[in-house]
Design an enzyme around this catalytic site. Structure first.
Site, mmCIF file in Angstrom:
data_model
loop_
_atom_site.group_PDB
_atom_site.id
_atom_site.type_symbol
_atom_site.label_atom_id
_atom_site.label_comp_id
_atom_site.label_asym_id
_atom_site.label_seq_id
_atom_site.Cartn_x
_atom_site.Cartn_y
_atom_site.Cartn_z
ATOM 1 N N ASP A 1 0.143 38.745 9.385
ATOM 2 C CA ASP A 1 -0.670 38.300 10.580
ATOM 3 C C ASP A 1 -1.423 37.190 10.280
ATOM 4 O O ASP A 1 -2.209 37.074 9.271
ATOM 5 C CB ASP A 1 -1.589 39.473 10.652
ATOM 6 C CG ASP A 1 -2.520 39.364 12.107
ATOM 7 O OD1 ASP A 1 -2.316 38.275 12.810
ATOM 8 O OD2 ASP A 1 -3.182 40.335 12.573
ATOM 9 N N LYS B 1 -17.949 33.466 11.181
ATOM 10 C CA LYS B 1 -18.615 32.424 10.615
ATOM 11 C C LYS B 1 -19.524 31.884 11.993
ATOM 12 O O LYS B 1 -20.581 31.451 11.599
ATOM 13 C CB LYS B 1 -17.606 31.105 10.740
ATOM 14 C CG LYS B 1 -18.285 29.782 10.371
ATOM 15 C CD LYS B 1 -17.352 28.601 10.180
ATOM 16 C CE LYS B 1 -18.054 27.132 9.866
ATOM 17 N NZ LYS B 1 -17.017 26.121 9.624
ATOM 18 N N ARG C 1 -21.242 62.079 -6.121
ATOM 19 C CA ARG C 1 -22.754 62.532 -6.160
ATOM 20 C C ARG C 1 -23.700 61.476 -7.127
ATOM 21 O O ARG C 1 -24.833 61.401 -6.760
ATOM 22 C CB ARG C 1 -22.791 63.828 -6.804
ATOM 23 C CG ARG C 1 -22.436 65.121 -5.547
ATOM 24 C CD ARG C 1 -22.441 66.590 -6.096
ATOM 25 N NE ARG C 1 -21.513 66.626 -7.409
ATOM 26 C CZ ARG C 1 -21.471 67.465 -8.163
ATOM 27 N NH1 ARG C 1 -22.550 68.440 -8.373
ATOM 28 N NH2 ARG C 1 -20.673 67.844 -9.218
ATOM 29 N N HIS D 1 -14.528 65.217 -22.371
ATOM 30 C CA HIS D 1 -14.920 63.865 -22.627
ATOM 31 C C HIS D 1 -13.858 62.737 -22.647
ATOM 32 O O HIS D 1 -13.725 61.898 -23.652
ATOM 33 C CB HIS D 1 -15.974 63.862 -23.610
ATOM 34 C CG HIS D 1 -17.373 64.604 -23.273
ATOM 35 N ND1 HIS D 1 -17.997 64.528 -22.097
ATOM 36 C CD2 HIS D 1 -17.660 65.790 -23.819
ATOM 37 C CE1 HIS D 1 -18.849 65.306 -22.032
ATOM 38 N NE2 HIS D 1 -18.649 66.190 -23.052
ATOM 39 N N GLU E 1 -13.471 73.407 -15.696
ATOM 40 C CA GLU E 1 -13.903 72.601 -14.553
ATOM 41 C C GLU E 1 -12.708 72.345 -13.563
ATOM 42 O O GLU E 1 -13.067 72.429 -12.254
ATOM 43 C CB GLU E 1 -14.474 71.155 -15.165
ATOM 44 C CG GLU E 1 -15.770 71.227 -15.803
ATOM 45 C CD GLU E 1 -17.114 71.090 -14.848
ATOM 46 O OE1 GLU E 1 -16.764 71.113 -13.753
ATOM 47 O OE2 GLU E 1 -18.077 70.998 -15.519
ATOM 48 N N ASN F 1 -11.440 55.985 -33.884
ATOM 49 C CA ASN F 1 -10.092 56.110 -34.492
ATOM 50 C C ASN F 1 -9.668 57.538 -34.590
ATOM 51 O O ASN F 1 -10.471 58.519 -34.596
ATOM 52 C CB ASN F 1 -10.546 56.048 -36.399
ATOM 53 C CG ASN F 1 -10.922 54.619 -36.693
ATOM 54 O OD1 ASN F 1 -10.102 53.797 -36.542
ATOM 55 N ND2 ASN F 1 -11.764 54.281 -37.594
#
Length: 402
Positions: free
Chosen positions: A7, A19, A100, A161, A215, A306
């Site tokens: 377009d 503008k 959240r 984690h 979880e 490591n």
């Protein structure tokens, strides 16, 4: 066809109107129609400067995103000869949802998606039930999924984690999950689970029975029985990934943000086969050890450096992650293994700088090691492995993950 569908007039009209925003209210987002109509009715047919400015900014955001999409498409589909890492980059992502909070409650956050990426992943997964996803959930779900997608056989990963506290492959998904969980049940409390096969009632029952607290779960699909069982845990987030088995890797890049800058690299999708390995010790690994070593190497790629991974067959026995010294990761993996390290193999994401890691592996009962090689002390490390009767292979590939 793509060229003809670009377009030109629309973006030009929007930009020129934006503008001139002090005299023109330019609306590119239909979701704002109601708001603007309301403002016009309440203010005698006029709009204040703040609204006019925000509408203009939204236009430039929209048109720049559109141009970026065209740029990305042409580079990909027309295979233009362009630099892999060009002089400048533009990124186009659409907001999927506000979160959240971020990693911590005092941080605001949102989740954005690249709509052009069709590769099976968290960004195009469907949430079937549970609480709203958190910032950390999304990162952990991605980690869980990336591990299980390494394997064709039934595989389970248990993530905390972003690190796996356990992963396994087995003849069936229930067995794989239990084996993964057994690696470190203490750390698995509040985990995110990744599975690479459809979840039936038996698998769902196993997870509900074996895990203290999960979880999120992410998998290709779920049977009616599995959904019914999981529905008893209202807060449990269940994520389904459409087209999970699509043999497709996105032309995607890995980005890491630093203050005032951005690092860009290829994704680490490197794989190894047994014929790529170099045996450097007097003793060669057995077929069973070799299978376990390759499994451990695939898992090691997804552990923060490591990284040290102990494996018994195709299940992890102990994982040492994110330590400042490699020998500390070996010590932690041995402690996590809690006696299961005898006869296990070890995978290391990078070379051993000293023989001390090999000596600790010997104490733990390790019989074979896979590592990249390339240390100036490789000769000493190999000598230590020979002295311990440990088979060692080099991959020539490193898998640092920061």
């Amino acid at each position: 066809e793509a060229i003809e569908n670009i377009d030109i007039g629309g973006p030009s009209m929007l930009r020129s109107a934006a503008k001139n925003f002090r005299s023109v209210a330019v609306i590119c987002n239909p979701e704002r129609y109601g708001e603007i109509l309301g403002e016009l009715k309440n203010n005698g047919g006029s709009l204040n400067d703040g609204i006019l400015e925000s509408l203009a900014i939204e236009v430039f955001e929209q048109t720049s995103g559109y141009d970026t999409m065209i740029d990305s498409y042409l580079k990909k589909e027309l295979k233009k000869s362009v630099e892999q890492f060009p002089k400048g980059i533009s990124l186009s992502y659409e907001k999927s949802q506000d979160l959240r909070y971020g990693e911590n409650p005092h941080q605001k956050a949102a989740f954005y998606k690249d709509e052009s990426v069709l590769e099976p992943g968290v960004s195009n997964a469907v949430q079937l039930q549970g609480k709203e996803l958190s910032f950390n959930n999304i990162i952990d779900l991605n980690a869980a999924l990336e591990i299980v997608r390494e394997f064709d056989e039934p595989c389970a990963s248990v993530i905390k984690h972003t690190n796996p506290c356990g992963a396994a492959t087995a003849a069936d998904l229930s067995r794989a999950y239990v084996d993964a969980l057994d690696c470190d049940r203490l750390s698995a409390f509040g985990s995110v689970v990744g599975l690479n096969k459809p979840v039936d009632g038996r698998v769902a029952e196993t997870i509900m029975k074996e895990a203290d607290f999960v979880e999120c779960i992410i998998a290709p699909e779920y049977s009616k029985e599995a959904k019914a069982l999981f529905s008893k845990k209202k807060n449990l987030r269940i994520m389904e990934v459409p087209n999970f088995n699509a043999e497709f890797r996105a032309f995607d890049i890995d980005l890491k943000k630093v203050v005032g800058g951005l690092l860009m690299q290829d994704r680490d999708v490197a794989k190894i086969e047994s014929d790529m390995l170099k045996v450097v010790t007097k003793r060669k690994p057995t077929e069973e050890e070799l299978k376990a070593l390759i499994f451990g190497w695939k898992i090691c790629k997804h552990v923060k450096s490591n990284a040290i991974v102990f494996c018994q067959g195709t299940k992890t026995a102990g994982i040492g992650a994110g330590q400042m010294s490699r020998v500390d990761s070996v010590i932690i993996a041995a402690r996590k293994a809690a006696g299961r390290s005898k006869g296990a193999v070890l995978a290391s994401d990078a070379f051993f700088p000293k023989p001390d890691g090999i000596e600790m592996a010997k104490r733990a009962g390790i019989t074979a090691i896979i590592q990249p090689g390339g240390s100036i002390k490789d000769a000493e490390v190999i000598k230590a492995a020979d002295s311990a009767g440990i088979a060692m292979v080099f991959t020539g590939i490193r898998h640092f993950r920061h």
